[in-house]
Design a protein around this motif. Structure first.
Motif, PDB file in Angstrom:
ATOM      1  N   THR A  80       0.867  -1.178   0.000  1.00 15.97           N
ATOM      2  CA  THR A  80       0.000   0.000   0.000  1.00 15.97           C
ATOM      3  C   THR A  80       0.906   1.231   0.000  1.00 15.97           C
ATOM      4  OG1 THR A  80      -0.061   0.336   2.392  1.00 15.97           O
ATOM      5  CG2 THR A  80      -1.611  -1.292   1.476  1.00 15.97           C
ATOM      6  N   GLN A  81       0.309   2.422  -0.022  1.00 18.91           N
ATOM      7  CA  GLN A  81       1.145   3.637   0.030  1.00 18.91           C
ATOM      8  C   GLN A  81       1.990   3.654   1.299  1.00 18.91           C
ATOM      9  OE1 GLN A  81       1.941   6.037  -1.948  1.00 18.91           O
ATOM     10  NE2 GLN A  81       0.303   6.498  -3.388  1.00 18.91           N
ATOM     11  N   ALA A  82       1.339   3.423   2.464  1.00 19.67           N
ATOM     12  CA  ALA A  82       2.083   3.514   3.723  1.00 19.67           C
ATOM     13  C   ALA A  82       3.029   2.324   3.904  1.00 19.67           C
ATOM     14  CB  ALA A  82       1.117   3.602   4.904  1.00 19.67           C
ATOM     15  N   GLY A  83       2.771   1.253   3.140  1.00 24.63           N
ATOM     16  CA  GLY A  83       3.601   0.059   3.289  1.00 24.63           C
ATOM     17  C   GLY A  83       4.696  -0.035   2.244  1.00 24.63           C
ATOM     18  N   LYS A  84       4.797   0.977   1.393  1.00 29.73           N
ATOM     19  CA  LYS A  84       5.765   0.891   0.302  1.00 29.73           C
ATOM     20  C   LYS A  84       7.193   0.837   0.855  1.00 29.73           C
ATOM     21  CE  LYS A  84       6.704   2.760  -4.239  1.00 29.73           C
ATOM     22  NZ  LYS A  84       6.567   1.558  -5.061  1.00 29.73           N
ATOM     23  N   GLY A  85       7.946  -0.104   0.314  1.00 26.77           N
ATOM     24  CA  GLY A  85       9.310  -0.294   0.810  1.00 26.77           C
ATOM     25  C   GLY A  85       9.395  -1.405   1.850  1.00 26.77           C
ATOM     26  N   ALA A  86       8.242  -1.981   2.206  1.00 26.96           N
ATOM     27  CA  ALA A  86       8.225  -3.048   3.224  1.00 26.96           C
ATOM     28  C   ALA A  86       9.195  -4.159   2.833  1.00 26.96           C
ATOM     29  CB  ALA A  86       6.811  -3.594   3.404  1.00 26.96           C
ATOM     30  N   VAL A  87       9.211  -4.512   1.541  1.00 29.62           N
ATOM     31  CA  VAL A  87      10.345  -5.281   1.026  1.00 29.62           C
ATOM     32  C   VAL A  87      10.947  -4.427  -0.093  1.00 29.62           C
ATOM     33  CG1 VAL A  87       9.413  -7.583   1.567  1.00 29.62           C
ATOM     34  CG2 VAL A  87       8.981  -6.575  -0.668  1.00 29.62           C
ATOM     35  N   PRO A  88      12.268  -4.468  -0.263  1.00 31.15           N
ATOM     36  CA  PRO A  88      12.884  -3.615  -1.283  1.00 31.15           C
ATOM     37  C   PRO A  88      12.452  -4.002  -2.695  1.00 31.15           C
ATOM     38  CG  PRO A  88      14.534  -5.015  -0.205  1.00 31.15           C
ATOM     39  CD  PRO A  88      13.245  -5.240   0.511  1.00 31.15           C
ATOM     40  N   TYR A  89      12.510  -3.029  -3.602  1.00 30.41           N
ATOM     41  CA  TYR A  89      11.963  -3.243  -4.946  1.00 30.41           C
ATOM     42  C   TYR A  89      12.670  -4.363  -5.701  1.00 30.41           C
ATOM     43  CZ  TYR A  89      16.049  -0.945  -6.896  1.00 30.41           C
ATOM     44  OH  TYR A  89      17.330  -0.639  -7.254  1.00 30.41           O
TER      45      TYR A  89
ATOM     46  N   GLY B  88      11.781   9.447 -12.256  1.00 31.76           N
ATOM     47  CA  GLY B  88      12.876   8.520 -12.537  1.00 31.76           C
ATOM     48  C   GLY B  88      14.227   9.131 -12.198  1.00 31.76           C
ATOM     49  N   LEU B  89      14.408  10.390 -12.602  1.00 27.81           N
ATOM     50  CA  LEU B  89      15.669  11.075 -12.303  1.00 27.81           C
ATOM     51  C   LEU B  89      15.844  11.247 -10.804  1.00 27.81           C
ATOM     52  CD1 LEU B  89      15.665  13.787 -15.097  1.00 27.81           C
ATOM     53  CD2 LEU B  89      17.511  12.155 -14.630  1.00 27.81           C
ATOM     54  N   LEU B  90      14.745  11.634 -10.151  1.00 29.08           N
ATOM     55  CA  LEU B  90      14.827  11.846  -8.704  1.00 29.08           C
ATOM     56  C   LEU B  90      15.135  10.540  -7.993  1.00 29.08           C
ATOM     57  CD1 LEU B  90      14.580  13.832  -6.395  1.00 29.08           C
ATOM     58  CD2 LEU B  90      12.149  13.349  -6.299  1.00 29.08           C
ATOM     59  N   ASN B  91      14.531   9.456  -8.469  1.00 26.49           N
ATOM     60  CA  ASN B  91      14.761   8.145  -7.857  1.00 26.49           C
ATOM     61  C   ASN B  91      16.256   7.800  -7.858  1.00 26.49           C
ATOM     62  OD1 ASN B  91      12.544   5.233  -8.077  1.00 26.49           O
ATOM     63  ND2 ASN B  91      14.025   5.783  -6.547  1.00 26.49           N
ATOM     64  N   GLU B  92      16.945   8.223  -8.950  1.00 28.61           N
ATOM     65  CA  GLU B  92      18.393   7.970  -9.014  1.00 28.61           C
ATOM     66  C   GLU B  92      19.150   8.865  -8.043  1.00 28.61           C
ATOM     67  OE1 GLU B  92      20.047   8.411 -12.950  1.00 28.61           O
ATOM     68  OE2 GLU B  92      18.345   7.291 -13.781  1.00 28.61           O
ATOM     69  N   VAL B  93      18.808  10.158  -8.068  1.00 34.91           N
ATOM     70  CA  VAL B  93      19.575  11.120  -7.265  1.00 34.91           C
ATOM     71  C   VAL B  93      19.286  10.947  -5.775  1.00 34.91           C
ATOM     72  CG1 VAL B  93      20.001  13.573  -6.835  1.00 34.91           C
ATOM     73  CG2 VAL B  93      19.632  12.756  -9.169  1.00 34.91           C
TER      74      VAL B  93
ATOM     75  N   LEU C 282       4.115   7.932  -7.993  1.00 37.82           N
ATOM     76  CA  LEU C 282       5.155   7.439  -7.080  1.00 37.82           C
ATOM     77  C   LEU C 282       4.863   6.007  -6.646  1.00 37.82           C
ATOM     78  CD1 LEU C 282       5.597  10.589  -4.821  1.00 37.82           C
ATOM     79  CD2 LEU C 282       7.439   9.496  -6.103  1.00 37.82           C
ATOM     80  N   HIS C 283       3.598   5.765  -6.315  1.00 39.96           N
ATOM     81  CA  HIS C 283       3.217   4.437  -5.843  1.00 39.96           C
ATOM     82  C   HIS C 283       3.559   3.395  -6.907  1.00 39.96           C
ATOM     83  CE1 HIS C 283      -0.147   1.789  -3.868  1.00 39.96           C
ATOM     84  NE2 HIS C 283       0.997   1.612  -3.272  1.00 39.96           N
ATOM     85  N   LYS C 284       3.274   3.735  -8.170  1.00 38.37           N
ATOM     86  CA  LYS C 284       3.573   2.801  -9.261  1.00 38.37           C
ATOM     87  C   LYS C 284       5.063   2.725  -9.577  1.00 38.37           C
ATOM     88  CE  LYS C 284      -0.641   3.765 -11.853  1.00 38.37           C
ATOM     89  NZ  LYS C 284      -1.141   4.516 -12.986  1.00 38.37           N
ATOM     90  N   LEU C 285       5.715   3.893  -9.625  1.00 35.08           N
ATOM     91  CA  LEU C 285       7.027   3.949 -10.277  1.00 35.08           C
ATOM     92  C   LEU C 285       8.220   3.983  -9.324  1.00 35.08           C
ATOM     93  CD1 LEU C 285       6.139   6.642 -12.975  1.00 35.08           C
ATOM     94  CD2 LEU C 285       6.089   4.149 -13.227  1.00 35.08           C
ATOM     95  N   TRP C 286       8.023   4.465  -8.094  1.00 39.29           N
ATOM     96  CA  TRP C 286       9.167   4.671  -7.210  1.00 39.29           C
ATOM     97  C   TRP C 286       9.752   3.337  -6.779  1.00 39.29           C
ATOM     98  CZ3 TRP C 286      11.538   9.174  -6.502  1.00 39.29           C
ATOM     99  CH2 TRP C 286      12.504   9.272  -5.494  1.00 39.29           C
ATOM    100  N   MET C 287      11.031   3.218  -6.861  1.00 40.68           N
ATOM    101  CA  MET C 287      11.694   1.993  -6.443  1.00 40.68           C
ATOM    102  C   MET C 287      12.176   2.203  -5.007  1.00 40.68           C
ATOM    103  SD  MET C 287      11.286   0.026  -8.872  1.00 40.68           S
ATOM    104  CE  MET C 287      10.369   0.378 -10.356  1.00 40.68           C
ATOM    105  N   ALA C 288      11.346   1.808  -4.074  1.00 41.82           N
ATOM    106  CA  ALA C 288      11.649   2.067  -2.665  1.00 41.82           C
ATOM    107  C   ALA C 288      12.561   0.974  -2.114  1.00 41.82           C
ATOM    108  CB  ALA C 288      10.358   2.127  -1.861  1.00 41.82           C
ATOM    109  N   ARG C 289      13.505   1.400  -1.329  1.00 40.61           N
ATOM    110  CA  ARG C 289      14.451   0.449  -0.742  1.00 40.61           C
ATOM    111  C   ARG C 289      14.049   0.070   0.676  1.00 40.61           C
ATOM    112  NH1 ARG C 289      16.506   3.984  -4.233  1.00 40.61           N
ATOM    113  NH2 ARG C 289      18.059   3.253  -5.731  1.00 40.61           N
ATOM    114  N   GLU C 290      13.366   0.971   1.348  1.00 40.23           N
ATOM    115  CA  GLU C 290      12.894   0.726   2.722  1.00 40.23           C
ATOM    116  C   GLU C 290      11.819   1.755   3.032  1.00 40.23           C
ATOM    117  OE1 GLU C 290      14.437   3.008   5.418  1.00 40.23           O
ATOM    118  OE2 GLU C 290      15.166   4.192   3.752  1.00 40.23           O
TER     119      GLU C 290
END
Ligand SMILES: Cc1ncc(C[n+]2csc(CCOP(=O)(O)OP(=O)(O)O)c2C)c(N)n1
Ligand SMILES: [Mg+2]
Length: 613
Positions: free
Chosen positions: A264-273, A395-400, A417-425
């Motif tokens: 979910t939004q609040a759970g994003k990053g619960a496991v890394p992408y 995408g650029l921000l995700n890298e930086v 963001l929910h769809k595209l962000w690659m969250a690490r934690e």
């Protein structure tokens, strides 16, 4: 000890600690406040006495707007996994009611904040005082009563003797993971300044132990049986995973049993992408991967989720699945007629170790991984390109941003963001989507930075949200709290514009355009320079006009020691289309063909809506 009510309150707050897993921290890290006649002589005086340099100080912070103070407290408390927060003091009247939105946001997101609005005289002898409501039906009603429905605990301290019990109840609710939210103590302005002889014990150091309730054995047995009977389980990870610090336990459980993990939004990053079980966002703003699996799953294991309509696609998503709900709050565990496992997320996931080497169907785990790979490919396609579309910006921000924190709340960005962000934690992804409150972004980001000063905080804010609440840039500058604010200008409400079109409302009122010759708001763009506005508030400003200059600007902002606004105008360019519905009712009758078509599609979609009985 003879002190005023306000002095006693401040002294008490400075002595409160929370403890979980053996780690203690100050429960109330400081006080944000805007003063007026309703709190300056009471809490203002008390805080002035206990400023920096005094033993056990309770640091004071000045904000620009009372709603923003609450957002900052929420940003802080969420980052601290709800184990520490801020108090917010206001004057009576408008200062107090400005906090109503912040209180609702805190309570809906289940995040602790302590609100201390001033209130009209308890003695009433001077009434009606400046800013008093005067309800002809009762002198007992004040504007602060508007805070009752949005607070998990509300009390009004009409006499000093009432304070100790109210304080203890307030601390209990703040530190109870199942009940927490906004806690309000309304403080009549005369009572704040009144002296009383307090027992010394009131001010003794007090530790509030934050529980990790273990699952009840019978409930655990039922849960294990459900899991064993499932072939295609899907885990839906919510904010509770992050708050419980259960990410490792979740990754271990999913890894072992082969169940894919949707977020979910609040759970994003619960496991890394890049975790083998990751399938990304679920629901209306979900990935095609997670949504396809959600439709076919036979068991949904919800962990720490409140199942908002975005998660369930307004109750159309989870085909015929049963629900097993792990939640510290029985209220949430009972949702969707789920099997309730009322417990701390980490404790429950560890207890799932009893499943031994039970595994989901081989093909299910493999297909989930396949779908996730397909999604990653889609993401790289839309987030790269020569034009500054919003996905390219993300995408650029995700890298930086790398090990930084991204903060956002409303508009079209939370979905992208929910769809595209690659969250690490989870701590790196801070999107407030319980209340999705325009204006949370900068103020909330300030709270994140206060809680995690070692991290780079990247606040993403749309032009609409920026215009609602940009003033906390001043607070960031004043406190030397560095934020990188990425201001995405698309001349209005892109999100609501798109939604408006889809429900037949013709984008009315969703673009920042001048009133034109037709009498409608359809003229040229309103000539407003938000970058200049940000500079005038004390931020450094960098303008980017293409992907390469954006990369340079973001990198420069990251390296700078000062709060920097990166201003970027985007061109339309959508993220991958949604694969799950959202229930927004369309007009049942209209002369307009487009509306009638939209209504027909709406009624068709609505037939898939299930009561989850
Ligand atoms: C305080 C508040 N008012 C209204 C809304 C409804 N709303 C949601 S998104 C949005 C527009 C946001 O505009 P902007 O920040 O420019 O983002 P964009 O949609 O352009 O991405 C509105 C009005 C809201 N979420 N919060
Ligand atoms: Mg906009």
């Amino acid at each position: 000890m003879r002190l005023t009510v306000a002095q006693a309150l401040v002294r008490f707050l400075a002595a409160q600690w929370s403890e979980r897993d053996g780690v203690e921290q100050r429960l109330v890290a400081g006080v944000f406040g805007i003063f007026g006649h309703g709190n300056v002589a009471g809490l203002g005086q008390a805080l002035a006495e206990r400023g920096a340099g005094t033993g056990d100080a309770l640091p004071y912070y000045l904000a620009r707007n009372e709603q923003a103070m609450v957002h900052t407290a929420v940003g802080y408390a969420r980052t601290r996994e709800r184990l520490s927060t801020f108090a917010c003091t206001t004057s009576i009247g408008p200062g107090a009611t400005n906090m109503v939105t912040g209180a609702a946001l805190a309570t809906i997101n289940r995040v602790p904040v302590l609100l201390l609005p001033g209130d009209v005289f308890a003695t009433r002898v001077a009434g009606p005082v400046l800013q008093e409501l005067e309800d002809p039906r009762s002198y007992d009603v004040t504007v602060n009563d508007a805070l009752r429905p949005v607070s998990r605990f509300f009390d009004r301290i009409n006499r000093p003797e009432q304070l100790p019990a109210a304080l203890l109840a307030a601390m209990r609710v703040l530190t109870d993971p199942a009940e927490t939210g906004a806690v309000t103590l309304a403080l009549p302005q005369d009572v704040q300044a009144e002296a009383y002889d307090w027992p010394e014990e009131l001010f003794a150091r007090r530790v509030w132990h934050v529980a990790r309730p273990a699952p009840e054995p019978a409930a655990l047995a039922r849960a294990l049986e459900l899991i064993r009977g499932s072939r295609r389980p899907l885990i839906v990870a919510g904010g509770g995973v992050a708050y419980s610090g259960a990410c490792e336990a979740l990754a271990a459980f999913a890894g072992r049993c082969g169940a894919p993990v949707a977020e979910t939004q609040a759970g994003k990053g619960a496991v890394p992408y890049d975790h083998p079980r990751w399938v990304g966002a679920v629901g209306h703003t979900g990935t095609a991967a997670a949504n396809e699996l959600a439709r076919e799953a036979d068991l949904v294991i919800g962990v720490g989720t409140r199942y908002s309509d975005f998660t369930t696609a307004s109750r159309t998503l989870f085909g015929r699945a049963r629900f097993l709900n792990v939640n510290v709050a029985a209220f949430d565990a009972a949702k969707n007629s789920g099997e309730m496992l009322v417990a701390d997320a980490r404790a429950a996931l560890e207890a799932f170790g009893a499943l031994g080497d039970w595994r989901a169907e081989e093909g299910w785990t493999g297909r989930a991984a396949e779908l996730a790979r397909g999604w990653h490919e889609q993401v790289s396609l839309v987030t790269t390109g020569e034009e500054l579309t919003q996905p390219v910006v993300l995408g650029l921000l995700n890298e930086v941003a790398r090990d930084g924190v991204v903060v956002n709340a409303a508009g079209s960005m939370p979905g992208d963001l929910h769809k595209l962000w690659m969250a690490r934690e989870p701590r790196g992804y801070h999107v407030e989507y319980g209340y999705s409150c325009m204006g949370y972004e900068i103020a909330g980001g300030l709270g994140v930075k206060l809680a995690a000063p070692e991290r780079e905080v990247f606040v993403l804010v749309g032009d609409g949200s920026y215009l609602m609440m940009a003033q906390e840039i001043v607070t960031a500058v004043q406190e030397g709290l560095k934020l990188v604010i990425v201001l995405v200008d698309n001349h209005g409400f892109a999100s609501i514009g798109g939604l408006s079109e889809s429900v037949g409302a013709r984008r009315l009122g969703t673009a920042y355009r001048m009133r034109g010759a037709t009498g409608e708001l359809d003229g040229a763009f309103v000539p407003v320079d938000l970058a200049a506005n940000a500079a005038s508030l004390g931020a450094d400003v960098l303008r980017a006009d293409g992907p390469e200059s954006l990369r340079v600007a973001l990198t420069k902002a990251r390296e700078s020691a000062r709060t920097t606004v990166v201003y970027v105008e985007t061109v339309p360019g959508p993220a991958p289309a949604t694969t799950a519905w959202w229930d927004v009712p369309v007009a049942e009758v209209s002369e307009d063909d487009g509306v009638r078509r939209a209504r027909a599609a709406y009624e068709a979609a609505k037939r898939d809506q299930r009561p989850y009985l």
